[in-house]
Design a protein around this motif. Structure first.
Motif, short mmCIF file in Angstrom:
data_model
loop_
_atom_site.label_atom_id
_atom_site.label_comp_id
_atom_site.label_asym_id
_atom_site.label_seq_id
_atom_site.Cartn_x
_atom_site.Cartn_y
_atom_site.Cartn_z
N ASP A 567 0.66 -0.71 -0.53
CA ASP A 567 0.13 0.17 -0.24
C ASP A 567 0.76 1.46 0.00
O ASP A 567 2.30 1.56 0.03
N THR A 568 -0.13 2.28 -0.12
CA THR A 568 0.95 3.80 -0.60
C THR A 568 2.05 3.72 1.50
O THR A 568 0.98 3.44 2.48
N GLU A 617 -1.22 -4.26 4.46
CA GLU A 617 -2.95 -3.68 4.53
C GLU A 617 -3.31 -3.56 3.14
O GLU A 617 -4.71 -3.98 2.77
N ALA A 618 -2.13 -3.26 1.73
CA ALA A 618 -2.59 -3.94 0.47
C ALA A 618 -3.44 -5.45 0.52
O ALA A 618 -4.73 -5.67 -0.18
N ALA A 619 -2.76 -6.67 1.48
CA ALA A 619 -2.81 -7.88 0.99
C ALA A 619 -4.57 -8.04 1.91
O ALA A 619 -5.53 -8.71 1.31
N GLN A 620 -5.05 -7.13 3.08
CA GLN A 620 -6.61 -7.70 3.34
C GLN A 620 -7.23 -6.62 2.30
O GLN A 620 -8.67 -7.27 1.98
N GLY A 674 -3.59 -11.64 6.02
CA GLY A 674 -4.25 -11.44 4.72
C GLY A 674 -2.71 -12.27 4.06
O GLY A 674 -3.05 -12.27 3.05
N ILE A 675 -1.94 -12.58 4.03
CA ILE A 675 -0.61 -12.71 3.24
C ILE A 675 -0.63 -14.65 3.66
O ILE A 675 -0.62 -15.21 5.53
N THR A 676 -0.43 -15.75 3.18
CA THR A 676 0.66 -16.96 3.62
C THR A 676 1.77 -16.91 3.10
O THR A 676 2.22 -16.05 1.77
N LEU A 677 2.34 -16.88 3.93
CA LEU A 677 3.98 -17.14 3.16
C LEU A 677 4.72 -17.75 3.70
O LEU A 677 4.06 -19.09 4.10
N LEU A 678 5.42 -18.12 1.90
CA LEU A 678 6.19 -19.45 1.22
C LEU A 678 8.01 -18.47 1.72
O LEU A 678 8.13 -17.73 1.68
#
Length: 728
Positions: A567-568, A617-620, A674-678
Motif C-alpha cells: 500500500d502507499t 494493508e494491500a493484502a487485506q 491476510g498474507i500466506t508466507l512461503l
C-alpha cells in the motif's frame, strides 16, 4: 609533428573580424593542419582558430622571453583546456567515483570548431564536401578506438570473469558502431554507480557515440541551412542561427523534461545532448561580435576555469545532468574560449598555454579511451569497488603510457598519411579498422555461444540446481564446469511471452500498460495467478510458469524495477506508490485467484528481513475480495557480487551463514494479516549456508538476485508448497 611551446606571450593573430580555420590543403574544412578537428571527444589537434579581435600588446606587463614560432592562429589555451578537462574526467572517475562535467566541455568545443569550418565554407558559397568530411573524420577516430577495443577485449578474456564476457562482447559492437549510448540508455545503466568493478569497460564510449552521431547530423543541418539560404535569398549565417537556435531550444526543453522524468535514460540519450552541441554552434556564430576589453577577458578566463574545475563538486551531477544544469560546464568553457589569448601575464591562458599541458592535449583523445577500461578491468580483476591513492596513480600512469604510445604509433601515422590521401583512402582505413575489431570479436562470440549451447544441451544432467537437494535425486553433476550468467543478458531475468497490450483483459492504466506481461492462455486457463512487484518478484516467474503450465494456470506479471508491492507509504517514491495503487486497482478489477509478491526486504549487511511496508494493508484489500495473497520471503542479499566472487576466488571463499542474513523468525500471523508466507531459504541456502553454487548452478546472479536457472530448478518444490498454502 611536434608541439611548439607557447610561453608567457600570446600567439600573435591578425586583427580579423570573425574566426577562421587554416585547414591543410588535402583536408578542406574540418581538419586542422596539425590533426583532426574532432578526434572523438578530444581529437581536436591544434585547432587553428584566430581571435575575433586583435591581440593587444603588453601595455603593462613586461615582455616575456621570445618563444618558437607557432602556426598562425594556433590557440594553445584551447589545447590546454582539453588536456585539463581530460585529466579531470580521469581523476574524478579513478578517485572520486563522480562525473566532472569535463565531457560536456568537449561536446561544446567539438561543435564550436566544427561549426567554424562549415560557417566559413557556407559564407564563401563553397561546397561543404560532406563525403570528404565524413570519411576524414572517422578516419581519424576509428584507428585509436579500434586499438583500444581490441586491447580491452584481450584484457577482458585474461582478467574478467567469464560471466561478463557476453555482455562486454555485445558492448564492443555498440562502441565500434557508435551506438553505445543507445545500448546503455536501453538498459538505463547507472553511469554514476560507485562500484565500477561491475560497469562495462566500454561504457565511456557513450560520449564518443553521441559525437559520432552528431558528426553525421551537423553537416546535414549546415547543408540544409545552405539550401534554405539559397532558396529564401537569406544570409547563410542568419539561417544557421535559426536552424541551430531551434535545435538548441527544442533539445534543451526535451532534456530538462527527460532528465526530470527518467534521468538514467536521459544521460545517454542523443536527443538530450543536441542542445549542448548547438550551444557550441551558437557560440561560433556570436563570437565575432563579442569584443570585451582585456581586463574583462582576463576575468572571464579565470571565472571559466574555476567554474569548470569546481562543477563536479558543487553540482548534483548524478541527479540533474544533462538538464539545464549542464549549462554550468558549457558556460565555463565558453568563457575560456571568449577570453582567448589575453596578452596578460595574469590571464588564465598563461596556465592553459603551459607547454606540458599543451602537449598533454595532443594525446587527450587516447587518454580518454584508455583510462576507463583500465580502471574497470583492474577493479574486476582485484574484486574491489574502488582504488586507493597508489592504485589510482598506477592506473593513471598506465593510461598515460598507453595513450602516448597510441598517439605516437597510431594517431600520428594516420594523420601523416592523410595529408596526401583522398576520401577513398580514408574509406579503406575505416574498413580496415572495422575488420580489425569485427573478426576477433565475431570469432569470440561464436566460440562462447558454441560452448554455452553445448553446456545447455547437458543442463538437465549436469546442472540440477536445487533439484540436487531432493531426497530421490541420484544424478552425478560433480566435475562439470558451472555455467556463467550475465545480469545484462535479457535471458537472466524472468519473463513471460506476451505483452498485456495484446490480451483482451490487460490493464488500461498507462502506468501499467508497458510493464505488464502474460502467458498466452487467456481464455482456457483454469485459474489466474498475478505477480506484482520489483525484480525480486520477477525472478520467481521462472518457478511459477512451469507450475502454471502443469496445471493450466494463467500467469500475469506487473513488474517495476526497485518497487516492492504494498500500500502507499511515505518511504517509497511517488512513482512507486502510483504503480502500486494502479496494480491494486487492476487486481481488484480482474480478481485473480492468487497474487504473489515478495513479503520481506532482506538487508545486505544485517541479519534482518523485515516485512515489506504496506503489504499487509494491500493484502487485506485483496483478501476482502476473495483473492489469496502469497508472500514469498526475500532471498538473502550480500555486500558483494556472489558470482564474481566465486569466479575470482572460488565458491568456498564466498559463503555466508544464513543466520547472518535473515531475521530469526518469519513475521507473525498478526503482523502479516491476510498474507500466506512461503519460505524457500532452506533451498536457497541449504543446511544454513549461503553458497554461490548449488547443484553445479549459480544460485545468485549478482549480490541480491537469484539466477533464472536456479529459480527454475525450484519449480517442483514451489508447486508443492504453493498448493499446500492455497489449498487448491
Amino acid at each position: 609533428m611536434s608541439l611548439r611551446k607557447s610561453g608567457a606571450r600570446s600567439v600573435p593573430c591578425p586583427p580579423l573580424r570573425g574566426i577562421t580555420f587554416s585547414p591543410p590543403s588535402s583536408v578542406e574544412g574540418g581538419l586542422s593542419a596539425s590533426g583532426t578537428l574532432l578526434g572523438g571527444i578530444f581529437g581536436i589537434r591544434k585547432a587553428s582558430v584566430t581571435h575575433p579581435y586583435p591581440v593587444l600588446p603588453h601595455a603593462v606587463d613586461q615582455p616575456s622571453p621570445p618563444v618558437k614560432a607557432a602556426k598562425p592562429g594556433f590557440r594553445p589555451e584551447v589545447q590546454g583546456l582539453r588536456a585539463l578537462a581530460v585529466l579531470m574526467v580521469a581523476s574524478y572517475h579513478i578517485w572520486l567515483g563522480r562525473v566532472s562535467g569535463g565531457v560536456d566541455v568537449f561536446l561544446l568545443v567539438s561543435a564550436f570548431l566544427l561549426s567554424l569550418s562549415f560557417l566559413r565554407k557556407g559564407e564563401a558559397g563553397r561546397s561543404l564536401q560532406l563525403r570528404h568530411y565524413w570519411t576524414h573524420v572517422f578516419n581519424r577516430l576509428l584507428p585509436a578506438a579500434a586499438v583500444v577495443i581490441v586491447g580491452t577485449l584481450a584484457a577482458t578474456v585474461l582478467f574478467v570473469p567469464r560471466s561478463r564476457w557476453a555482455e562486454i562482447f555485445s558492448q564492443a559492437w555498440s562502441s565500434l558502431l557508435y551506438v553505445q549510448n543507445w545500448a546503455l540508455a536501453a538498459d538505463s545503466v547507472d553511469y554514476y554507480a560507485a562500484d565500477h568493478s561491475i560497469a562495462s569497460p566500454f561504457q565511456h564510449f557513450w560520449s564518443l557515440s553521441v559525437q559520432g552521431q552528431v558528426f553525421i547530423l551537423w553537416p546535414l543541418l549546415f547543408a540544409l541551412s545552405a539550401v534554405i539560404a539559397r532558396i529564401a535569398h537569406q544570409r547563410f549565417r542568419r539561417v544557421v542561427l535559426c536552424v541551430f537556435g531551434a535545435v538548441f531550444a527544442v533539445s534543451l526543453v526535451f532534456s530538462v523534461y527527460e532528465t526530470y522524468t527518467n534521468q538514467a535514460h536521459a544521460y545517454f540519450d542523443t536527443r538530450t545532448r543536441l542542445w549542448e552541441f548547438a550551444f557550441g554552434t551558437l557560440l561560433a556564430l556570436a563570437i565575432p561580435y563579442l569584443k570585451p576589453g582585456r581586463g574583462l577577458r582576463v576575468a572571464a578566463g579565470w571565472i571559466g576555469l574555476a567554474a569548470m574545475l569546481s562543477g563536479g563538486f558543487i553540482l548534483d551531477v548524478q541527479g540533474q545532468f544533462p538538464g539545464f544544469v549542464a549549462l554550468w560546464p558549457l558556460t565555463a568553457a565558453a568563457l575560456v574560449i571568449i577570453a582567448g589569448q589575453t596578452g596578460s601575464r595574469f590571464g588564465a591562458d598563461r596556465v592553459l598555454s603551459w607547454g606540458p599541458l599543451v602537449r598533454m592535449g595532443d594525446m587527450s583523445y587516447a587518454l580518454y579511451l584508455w583510462h576507463w577500461p583500465i580502471l574497470v578491468i583492474y577493479l574486476a580483476w582485484r574484486g574491489r569497488q574502488e582504488v586507493g591513492l597508489v592504485g589510482g596513480a598506477l592506473i593513471l600512469g598506465l593510461s598515460l603510457i598507453l595513450a602516448a604510445l597510441t598517439t605516437r604509433f597510431v594517431e600520428k601515422p594516420v594523420r601523416a598519411g592523410e595529408r596526401h590521401g583522398t576520401w577513398r583512402r580514408s574509406a579503406v582505413v575505416i574498413a580496415a579498422c572495422l575488420a580489425i575489431v569485427a573478426v576477433p570479436l565475431a570469432s569470440g562470440q561464436y566460440l562462447l555461444k558454441s560452448a554455452d549451447d553445448r553446456l545447455q544441451a547437458e543442463a538437465e544432467l549436469n546442472y540440477p540446481g536445487a533439484r540436487v537437494l531432493a531426497p530421490d535425486y541420484d544424478g552425478e553433476p560433480t566435475g562439470v564446469p558451472v555455467r556463467s550468467v550475465s545480469s545484462t543478458d535479457p535471458d537472466s531475468w524472468g519473463s513471460l511471452p506476451q505483452e498485456c497490450s495484446d490480451v483482451p483483459d490487460g490493464p488500461t492504466d498507462p502506468v501499467l500498460t508497458s510493464i505488464c506481461f502474460s502467458t498466452p492462455n487467456t481464455d482456457s486457463a483454469k485459474r489466474t495467478v498475478l505477480i506484482i512487484g520489483s525484480s525480486h518478484a520477477q525472478q520467481w516467474i521462472e518457478a511459477v510458469e512451469p507450475m502454471a503450465q502443469a496445471h493450466d494456470y494463467r500467469v500475469i506479471a506487473l513488474l517495476k524495477g526497485g518497487c516492492v508491492y504494498g500500500d502507499t507509504v511515505a518511504s517509497r517514491s511517488e512513482d512507486c506508490n502510483r504503480f502500486n495503487e494502479a496494480a491494486t486497482e487492476y487486481a481488484l478489477e480482474m480478481k485473480p485467484d492468487a497474487v504473489i509478491a515478495v513479503a520481506t526486504a532482506a538487508m545486505p549487511e544485517d541479519a534482518a528481513d523485515p516485512l515489506v511496508e504496506g503489504l499487509p494493508e494491500a493484502a487485506q484489500k485483496l483478501a476482502g475480495e476473495g483473492i489469496d495473497v502469497i508472500g514469498v520471503r526475500d532471498n538473502p542479499r550480500f555486500p558483494f557480487n556472489m558470482q564474481v566472487c566465486a569466479e575470482t576466488n572460488g565458491a568456498d571463499s564466498c559463503t555466508a551463514p544464513l543466520v547472518d542474513k535473515q531475521s530469526p523468525n518469519l513475521p507473525t500471523a498478526e503482523d502479516a494479516a491476510g498474507i500466506t508466507l512461503l519460505d524457500f531459504s532452506d533451498l536457497i541456502c541449504p543446511e544454513g549456508i549461503c553458497s554461490p553454487v548449488v547443484g553445479n548452478t549459480y544460485v545468485f546472479l549478482d549480490d541480491n538476485h537469484l539466477t533464472t536457472a536456479y529459480a527454475a530448478s525450484l519449480a517442483d518444490e514451489f508447486d508443492r508448497r504453493f498448493h499446500e498454502a492455497v489449498g487448491w
